[in-house]
Motif scaffolding. Sequence first.
Motif, short mmCIF file in Angstrom:
data_model
loop_
_atom_site.label_atom_id
_atom_site.label_comp_id
_atom_site.label_asym_id
_atom_site.label_seq_id
_atom_site.Cartn_x
_atom_site.Cartn_y
_atom_site.Cartn_z
N MET A 36 -5.42 -12.54 -2.79
CA MET A 36 -6.48 -11.54 -3.00
C MET A 36 -6.93 -11.49 -4.46
O MET A 36 -8.07 -11.10 -4.75
CB MET A 36 -6.00 -10.16 -2.55
CG MET A 36 -5.78 -10.05 -1.04
SD MET A 36 -5.07 -8.47 -0.53
CE MET A 36 -6.49 -7.38 -0.72
N SER A 73 -12.13 -10.86 1.01
CA SER A 73 -11.26 -9.71 0.75
C SER A 73 -11.00 -8.87 2.01
O SER A 73 -9.88 -8.37 2.22
CB SER A 73 -11.85 -8.83 -0.35
OG SER A 73 -13.15 -8.38 0.03
N ASN A 130 -2.44 -5.65 5.88
CA ASN A 130 -2.02 -4.48 6.66
C ASN A 130 -1.20 -4.90 7.89
O ASN A 130 -0.21 -4.24 8.24
CB ASN A 130 -3.24 -3.68 7.09
CG ASN A 130 -3.95 -3.02 5.92
OD1 ASN A 130 -3.33 -2.79 4.87
ND2 ASN A 130 -5.24 -2.75 6.06
N GLN A 158 -1.20 -10.92 -1.31
CA GLN A 158 -1.63 -10.22 -2.52
C GLN A 158 -2.02 -11.19 -3.62
O GLN A 158 -2.97 -10.96 -4.37
CB GLN A 158 -0.53 -9.28 -2.99
CG GLN A 158 -0.36 -8.04 -2.11
CD GLN A 158 0.93 -7.28 -2.40
OE1 GLN A 158 1.81 -7.76 -3.10
NE2 GLN A 158 1.03 -6.09 -1.83
N GLN A 179 -7.38 -8.25 3.46
CA GLN A 179 -6.85 -6.89 3.52
C GLN A 179 -6.33 -6.57 4.91
O GLN A 179 -5.27 -5.92 5.06
CB GLN A 179 -7.96 -5.88 3.14
CG GLN A 179 -7.50 -4.43 3.06
CD GLN A 179 -6.41 -4.21 2.02
OE1 GLN A 179 -6.58 -4.59 0.87
NE2 GLN A 179 -5.30 -3.61 2.43
#
Length: 463
Positions: A190, A197, A205, A187, A201
């Motif tokens: 990011m 990105s 996940n 995070q 991401q």
Amino acid sequence: MKIALKTQFGQHLALTPQLQRSIQLLQISSAELEEEVAKAAEENPMLEYSPPDQSKDDGEPNEKMEMIQANWASSAPSRDDDEDWDTRHEQQAQVKSLLNYLEEQIQSLRIDPPAKGLVVYLAGCLDERGYLPESLEDLATEIHSELKITKASALTQLKTALTELQKLDPAGIGAHSLAECLCLQIQRQMQFDTEHSDKLQLALNLAQNHLSKIAQKDWSKLRQIFKQSEANIMEAVAHIRTLQHNPGEHFDTNVEQWISPDVFIKLNAKGKWVVHSNQAIKPRLTLNQEYSRILKENNAKKNNLALHQKMLEARWLIKNIEQREETILKVAEAIVERQQNFFHQGNIAMKPLVLREIAAAIGMHESTISRVTNNKYLACPAGIFEFKYFFSAQLSSEKGQAVSATAVQSLIKQIILDETPKKPISDNQITNLLASQGFVVARRTVAKYRELLRIPPAHLRKN
């Protein structure tokens, strides 16, 4: 009921204070011995104590040493550092503690003092990995009465404080689990890397919900879940593997650990390994000459009972320490005599050895050998080893020869190192390979040794 007096003969073993002291000194480490001797000298005026002379040199390794060290490269036990074989001490690097590092950052936070206090409190609750092992609910229960607020209010304030803590460096600090630790790091990335990105991401996940599938290398299932190509999945997994699992591991744990070898071994002119006592760690303990002279000149014990008692205690302590050193040296010599090939070739040449064999060789009880082998260390070309490292169980070969468990573990490790990454060898195949070399080892024993070596099973090693 008739009461009578009877005389009965019998034998029993009584541990005198001197014998108890001797046993205690035998089982402690050299560092603990130094503390005991220093304490005894403070309490007994008859003793004069000088700390170990760390400047003493035990001599340089001889001409054959570099060649022996080179031969060890493939079979020697792993070490955490590459210090020379005759290094006297191994010490953890002294670096700033995690708590100090965090406190410096907390002081610069633009929040009010009470909020800073809670962030510092949470920083103090972190373990050595940098994780927060306790739940915020438990911490709120612990502090709400002291802060004179409700438990719900304390929980709310702790959540805010944890958010502030998790913004600090190193990234991932203050997590409750590995998944949360990895997610915090991703995070943060990011926020600054918008170009990748999509990859980040996907990695987020995966880290958040599917670490177990990554550990099992269940790529087909992950492709189905995310509707992504295996290349994309593997790229995200590769990124996760670059993240820090224990953000606090590079910080000082405030525990300074030293390992001082009790003996060194060196090659003599005949190419045989021999034992030398490490004089640099021996505390110098002698009788106080002035008090000894006074007692000799005034021999009336009834007038000097206290001094005579102190003198006896001092002599007993000096004698016990000398016996301790002699016993350690005898045990070390017996071990080295039986493990000559180990020091030449490494683990692969380790012979099976039990306490009973050393006890019989030097004429002592097994319990004595057990005490000596704990917290006593030997320095050799591959590093510093505890005496008990050289004892291992016995396995049999087809030729009837005895083989040590350590040697078999070394063979298993070498077989796995030589395997093809795309087609790792199963425990059953390792068992067959060992059998082809004449070593009779059950498959479950192979699995046990592999786990002791911290090597995952074949399906998790597949690349």
